[in-house]
Design a protein around this motif. Sequence first.
Motif, PDB file in Angstrom:
ATOM      1  N   ASN B  84       0.798  -1.225   0.000  1.00  0.00           N
ATOM      2  CA  ASN B  84       0.000   0.000   0.000  1.00  0.00           C
ATOM      3  C   ASN B  84       0.828   1.272   0.000  1.00  0.00           C
ATOM      4  OD1 ASN B  84      -2.584  -1.450   0.169  1.00  0.00           O
ATOM      5  ND2 ASN B  84      -1.824  -2.076   2.186  1.00  0.00           N
ATOM      6  N   GLY B  85       2.148   1.137  -0.110  1.00  0.00           N
ATOM      7  CA  GLY B  85       3.017   2.312  -0.109  1.00  0.00           C
ATOM      8  C   GLY B  85       2.941   3.085  -1.411  1.00  0.00           C
ATOM      9  N   PRO B  86       3.644   4.214  -1.513  1.00  0.00           N
ATOM     10  CA  PRO B  86       3.651   4.976  -2.771  1.00  0.00           C
ATOM     11  C   PRO B  86       4.358   4.168  -3.862  1.00  0.00           C
ATOM     12  CG  PRO B  86       5.294   5.842  -1.229  1.00  0.00           C
ATOM     13  CD  PRO B  86       4.509   4.798  -0.483  1.00  0.00           C
ATOM     14  N   MET B  87       4.032   4.465  -5.105  1.00  0.00           N
ATOM     15  CA  MET B  87       4.476   3.645  -6.231  1.00  0.00           C
ATOM     16  C   MET B  87       4.964   4.563  -7.345  1.00  0.00           C
ATOM     17  SD  MET B  87       4.403   0.493  -7.310  1.00  0.00           S
ATOM     18  CE  MET B  87       4.047  -0.556  -8.704  1.00  0.00           C
ATOM     19  N   SER B  88       6.166   4.285  -7.858  1.00  0.00           N
ATOM     20  CA  SER B  88       6.667   5.114  -8.962  1.00  0.00           C
ATOM     21  C   SER B  88       6.866   4.253 -10.200  1.00  0.00           C
ATOM     22  CB  SER B  88       7.995   5.768  -8.558  1.00  0.00           C
ATOM     23  OG  SER B  88       9.060   4.864  -8.816  1.00  0.00           O
ATOM     24  N   ASP B  89       7.091   4.895 -11.325  1.00  0.00           N
ATOM     25  CA  ASP B  89       7.364   4.178 -12.579  1.00  0.00           C
ATOM     26  C   ASP B  89       8.680   3.417 -12.497  1.00  0.00           C
ATOM     27  OD1 ASP B  89       5.077   5.202 -13.532  1.00  0.00           O
ATOM     28  OD2 ASP B  89       5.999   6.689 -14.865  1.00  0.00           O
ATOM     29  N   MET B  90       9.549   3.862 -11.595  1.00  0.00           N
ATOM     30  CA  MET B  90      10.877   3.273 -11.469  1.00  0.00           C
ATOM     31  C   MET B  90      10.892   2.119 -10.464  1.00  0.00           C
ATOM     32  SD  MET B  90      12.832   5.070 -13.428  1.00  0.00           S
ATOM     33  CE  MET B  90      14.509   4.897 -12.801  1.00  0.00           C
ATOM     34  N   ALA B  91       9.713   1.710  -9.998  1.00  0.00           N
ATOM     35  CA  ALA B  91       9.648   0.681  -8.955  1.00  0.00           C
ATOM     36  C   ALA B  91      10.291  -0.616  -9.447  1.00  0.00           C
ATOM     37  CB  ALA B  91       8.195   0.444  -8.566  1.00  0.00           C
ATOM     38  N   PRO B  92      10.932  -1.360  -8.541  1.00  0.00           N
ATOM     39  CA  PRO B  92      11.491  -2.669  -8.907  1.00  0.00           C
ATOM     40  C   PRO B  92      10.393  -3.569  -9.468  1.00  0.00           C
ATOM     41  CG  PRO B  92      12.182  -2.034  -6.678  1.00  0.00           C
ATOM     42  CD  PRO B  92      11.152  -1.035  -7.115  1.00  0.00           C
ATOM     43  N   TYR B  93      10.794  -4.457 -10.382  1.00  0.00           N
ATOM     44  CA  TYR B  93       9.827  -5.340 -11.044  1.00  0.00           C
ATOM     45  C   TYR B  93       8.952  -6.083 -10.043  1.00  0.00           C
ATOM     46  CZ  TYR B  93       8.036  -9.536 -13.332  1.00  0.00           C
ATOM     47  OH  TYR B  93       7.222 -10.548 -13.754  1.00  0.00           O
ATOM     48  N   GLU B  94       9.554  -6.640  -8.992  1.00  0.00           N
ATOM     49  CA  GLU B  94       8.786  -7.455  -8.062  1.00  0.00           C
ATOM     50  C   GLU B  94       7.776  -6.635  -7.247  1.00  0.00           C
ATOM     51  OE1 GLU B  94      11.978  -8.174  -8.715  1.00  0.00           O
ATOM     52  OE2 GLU B  94      11.964 -10.299  -9.237  1.00  0.00           O
ATOM     53  N   ILE B  95       8.037  -5.357  -7.060  1.00  0.00           N
ATOM     54  CA  ILE B  95       7.071  -4.505  -6.349  1.00  0.00           C
ATOM     55  C   ILE B  95       5.820  -4.360  -7.226  1.00  0.00           C
ATOM     56  CG2 ILE B  95       6.644  -2.159  -5.486  1.00  0.00           C
ATOM     57  CD1 ILE B  95       8.567  -3.599  -3.679  1.00  0.00           C
ATOM     58  N   ILE B  96       6.049  -4.151  -8.517  1.00  0.00           N
ATOM     59  CA  ILE B  96       4.929  -4.052  -9.461  1.00  0.00           C
ATOM     60  C   ILE B  96       4.176  -5.377  -9.503  1.00  0.00           C
ATOM     61  CG2 ILE B  96       4.359  -3.700 -11.909  1.00  0.00           C
ATOM     62  CD1 ILE B  96       6.971  -1.967 -12.045  1.00  0.00           C
ATOM     63  N   ARG B  97       4.935  -6.468  -9.598  1.00  0.00           N
ATOM     64  CA  ARG B  97       4.320  -7.796  -9.727  1.00  0.00           C
ATOM     65  C   ARG B  97       3.550  -8.170  -8.454  1.00  0.00           C
ATOM     66  NH1 ARG B  97       1.613 -11.150 -12.681  1.00  0.00           N
ATOM     67  NH2 ARG B  97       2.034 -13.345 -12.247  1.00  0.00           N
ATOM     68  N   SER B  98       4.038  -7.748  -7.281  1.00  0.00           N
ATOM     69  CA  SER B  98       3.331  -8.100  -6.039  1.00  0.00           C
ATOM     70  C   SER B  98       1.946  -7.445  -6.014  1.00  0.00           C
ATOM     71  CB  SER B  98       4.147  -7.694  -4.813  1.00  0.00           C
ATOM     72  OG  SER B  98       4.278  -6.291  -4.727  1.00  0.00           O
ATOM     73  N   ARG B  99       1.826  -6.254  -6.605  1.00  0.00           N
ATOM     74  CA  ARG B  99       0.501  -5.599  -6.636  1.00  0.00           C
ATOM     75  C   ARG B  99      -0.440  -6.302  -7.620  1.00  0.00           C
ATOM     76  NH1 ARG B  99       1.236   0.536  -4.726  1.00  0.00           N
ATOM     77  NH2 ARG B  99       2.949   0.025  -3.312  1.00  0.00           N
ATOM     78  N   GLU B 100       0.134  -6.749  -8.731  1.00  0.00           N
ATOM     79  CA  GLU B 100      -0.699  -7.521  -9.671  1.00  0.00           C
ATOM     80  C   GLU B 100      -1.230  -8.778  -8.981  1.00  0.00           C
ATOM     81  OE1 GLU B 100       2.021  -6.338 -13.607  1.00  0.00           O
ATOM     82  OE2 GLU B 100       1.800  -8.450 -13.030  1.00  0.00           O
ATOM     83  N   LEU B 101      -0.347  -9.464  -8.255  1.00  0.00           N
ATOM     84  CA  LEU B 101      -0.758 -10.704  -7.589  1.00  0.00           C
ATOM     85  C   LEU B 101      -1.755 -10.408  -6.470  1.00  0.00           C
ATOM     86  CD1 LEU B 101       2.749 -12.422  -7.567  1.00  0.00           C
ATOM     87  CD2 LEU B 101       0.727 -13.303  -8.753  1.00  0.00           C
ATOM     88  N   ASN B 102      -1.555  -9.313  -5.782  1.00  0.00           N
ATOM     89  CA  ASN B 102      -2.485  -8.923  -4.711  1.00  0.00           C
ATOM     90  C   ASN B 102      -3.862  -8.594  -5.287  1.00  0.00           C
ATOM     91  OD1 ASN B 102      -3.060  -8.334  -1.917  1.00  0.00           O
ATOM     92  ND2 ASN B 102      -3.036  -6.147  -2.474  1.00  0.00           N
ATOM     93  N   ALA B 103      -3.886  -7.971  -6.467  1.00  0.00           N
ATOM     94  CA  ALA B 103      -5.162  -7.672  -7.125  1.00  0.00           C
ATOM     95  C   ALA B 103      -5.839  -8.967  -7.582  1.00  0.00           C
ATOM     96  CB  ALA B 103      -4.923  -6.747  -8.317  1.00  0.00           C
ATOM     97  N   MET B 104      -5.014  -9.934  -8.020  1.00  0.00           N
ATOM     98  CA  MET B 104      -5.535 -11.194  -8.556  1.00  0.00           C
ATOM     99  C   MET B 104      -6.032 -12.107  -7.440  1.00  0.00           C
ATOM    100  SD  MET B 104      -3.332 -14.032 -10.704  1.00  0.00           S
ATOM    101  CE  MET B 104      -2.461 -12.795 -11.662  1.00  0.00           C
ATOM    102  N   LEU B 105      -5.294 -12.190  -6.334  1.00  0.00           N
ATOM    103  CA  LEU B 105      -5.588 -13.178  -5.278  1.00  0.00           C
ATOM    104  C   LEU B 105      -6.131 -12.531  -4.004  1.00  0.00           C
ATOM    105  CD1 LEU B 105      -2.352 -15.366  -5.586  1.00  0.00           C
ATOM    106  CD2 LEU B 105      -4.522 -15.605  -6.821  1.00  0.00           C
ATOM    107  N   GLY B 106      -5.993 -11.232  -3.858  1.00  0.00           N
ATOM    108  CA  GLY B 106      -6.426 -10.548  -2.647  1.00  0.00           C
ATOM    109  C   GLY B 106      -7.659  -9.714  -2.933  1.00  0.00           C
ATOM    110  N   PRO B 107      -7.699  -8.472  -2.534  1.00  0.00           N
ATOM    111  CA  PRO B 107      -6.643  -7.826  -1.762  1.00  0.00           C
ATOM    112  C   PRO B 107      -6.453  -8.458  -0.378  1.00  0.00           C
ATOM    113  CG  PRO B 107      -8.170  -6.211  -2.696  1.00  0.00           C
ATOM    114  CD  PRO B 107      -8.776  -7.547  -2.917  1.00  0.00           C
ATOM    115  N   LYS B 108      -5.200  -8.504   0.030  1.00  0.00           N
ATOM    116  CA  LYS B 108      -4.838  -9.090   1.315  1.00  0.00           C
ATOM    117  C   LYS B 108      -5.678  -8.492   2.437  1.00  0.00           C
ATOM    118  CE  LYS B 108      -0.813  -9.483   4.446  1.00  0.00           C
ATOM    119  NZ  LYS B 108       0.643  -9.721   4.495  1.00  0.00           N
ATOM    120  N   GLY B 109      -6.267  -9.363   3.250  1.00  0.00           N
ATOM    121  CA  GLY B 109      -7.033  -8.894   4.402  1.00  0.00           C
ATOM    122  C   GLY B 109      -8.482  -8.547   4.093  1.00  0.00           C
ATOM    123  N   SER B 110      -8.883  -8.664   2.805  1.00  0.00           N
ATOM    124  CA  SER B 110     -10.248  -8.272   2.429  1.00  0.00           C
ATOM    125  C   SER B 110     -11.136  -9.500   2.274  1.00  0.00           C
ATOM    126  CB  SER B 110     -10.213  -7.523   1.096  1.00  0.00           C
ATOM    127  OG  SER B 110     -10.052  -8.452   0.035  1.00  0.00           O
TER     128      SER B 110
END
Lengths: 335, 335
Positions: B84-110
């Motif tokens: 849930n932190g701030p997100m930039s275009d320069m974010a590491p690949y895995e940070i971007i991918r973790s949000r995709e996975l969270n959208a697909m399988l989560g959102p975590k805690g919901s």
Amino acid sequence: MEVDEVVSLPRLSQVAVCGGTHGNELSGVYLIRELLKAKEKVMEKEVEESVSVLMVLSNPRAMQQCRRYIDTDLNRCFTHATLNGPMSDMAPYEIIRSRELNAMLGPKGSPEAVDLVCDLHNTTANMGLCLITYSDCDWICLHIFRHLQKLMSDIPLRYIHFDISNKESYSLDSVGKHGFAIEIGPQPHGVVRSNIYTLMKAGVQHMLDWVRSFNSGCIFEGGFVDVFTMVKHVDYPRDNETQNITAAIHPQLQDRDFCLLCPEDPLFQTFSGDTLRYKGTEPLYPFFINECAYYEKGIALSLARKRRVMVPAVRVQTEEEQQANKQKFTSEEDD
Amino acid sequence: MEVDEVVSLPRLSQVAVCGGTHGNELSGVYLIRELLKAKEKVMEKEVEESVSVLMVLSNPRAMQQCRRYIDTDLNRCFTHATLNGPMSDMAPYEIIRSRELNAMLGPKGSPEAVDLVCDLHNTTANMGLCLITYSDCDWICLHIFRHLQKLMSDIPLRYIHFDISNKESYSLDSVGKHGFAIEIGPQPHGVVRSNIYTLMKAGVQHMLDWVRSFNSGCIFEGGFVDVFTMVKHVDYPRDNETQNITAAIHPQLQDRDFCLLCPEDPLFQTFSGDTLRYKGTEPLYPFFINECAYYEKGIALSLARKRRVMVPAVRVQTEEEQQANKQKFTSEEDD
């Protein structure tokens, strides 16, 4: 040659022991670092040595990242063609590094090259300790092998021969007048296991002890060595479209390096559970079974033929023999 | 709770099985590919399933390069703060991918999160098959563990508990309402061994079978489970200056995961050959001994305390119970 003839061979004045040629094969990395520390202490004591031993960390950038290589496999860069080809500023790191190493330990094929290169490697395959060479008649390599076999009788030792010309030989150890890789496994890349490290340390110490004894004039008796000559590589079954592998080494073959593989023996187990069998017509000895780094090279295992080689007794050349050889060499140069 | 009380729990309608979260842990990569193929066939037959199973390849870019990760360890990216932190275009690949996975399988805690995430991993440590969770009272995870233990009695199975809050939990399996990692070893990273692949395949099949039986109304008897709760990590001895490790796991400890380590037991062997001993005061259970990927994290092994946990009998909620729960939840929301 007569069986009881003693072959005299030139002195081994300069030996190079190299580790980290693949940056994630950690036994060699930590052993060379340890030997460098120990050497500092020896040098403080000014011990007179019959052999000059050079310790080399071959691929420091790959070591730092704990990867096999940065741009390309360093241990495939030592062919005459690659060492002597055109060179640009954009060259891969390992191409640049191979020339530095060739300048330091070679030049390959020249009289200036070090007498012996021993390059330290690990494999994920269950291969025990192997010497890997390009020759089945290099008496120095074969005698060192016999010496290790005698002193390390509690572990399996094998002598592997890749039948490739000096010009085409590609690995770092081909830069020396004599050379071999010491390959020890099983150990995952990126991991250091005490047992494997200790074996490698013992192997290198026995090798250096043999060189010192040889230089000091000892005669080493002849005898037989089983030589495994590589015949061919076998790739994994792959999906035509994706090129992904579709099977793993069969559980009955896994970890059975150097156990004879016969026609119709299980070779692979597909990911859906089917057994694929060895369709060759000749029983051969498998090795490098399931080596991690060879997935990308298209090698699931290699196959070898075993042959018994008679190794003659050897001793170092006397000073007179050396002088005579030098004069012979000089007069040949003058011709 | 009474010993013979049966706890009723919500239906597990959606299960995600994930592989390739670490791109070089190959059992999961090849198993998910195989299950995706098999699923296509099942879907052609239009079989009615009591559970929807989602197969996920978590880190395709790392898989392609056969590396653990590209920029940063994906399996440390699923904390609430990172998701849930701030997100930039320069974010590491895995940070971007973790949000995709969270959208697909989560959102975590919901309430929208999938009911169960099973994430597939390998280790170079001799750990057999482990379930790794963040809870010692998640009856679903504990019952699945008991089921696997019953059906896979020829291999060692352990239940590992990391005592970390849901908010701080960092791994992909924390995105589901229930979740665990299946960790199987020993297997070198970048290698697939048939025996380990077959174990993982069996584990996943038994897990899905349990979920189907649970959904269909079976009552699962209670009983005891040994839970290994992680107490602390132990790093390698390191050189003060270079931070290089100066010792490997002691040969007497190597491969002895889950064998009690007592004060003064050998812990490390230095590269010069000295033994370093365990100086803790409490006997603890070592695991992840000499895991390849943890050298960079400063973990030579982890230590756990063992505790016996009573797991109650469970069954799925009846439709009436589900309705009542939903109404309760809605009326709580209305308050």
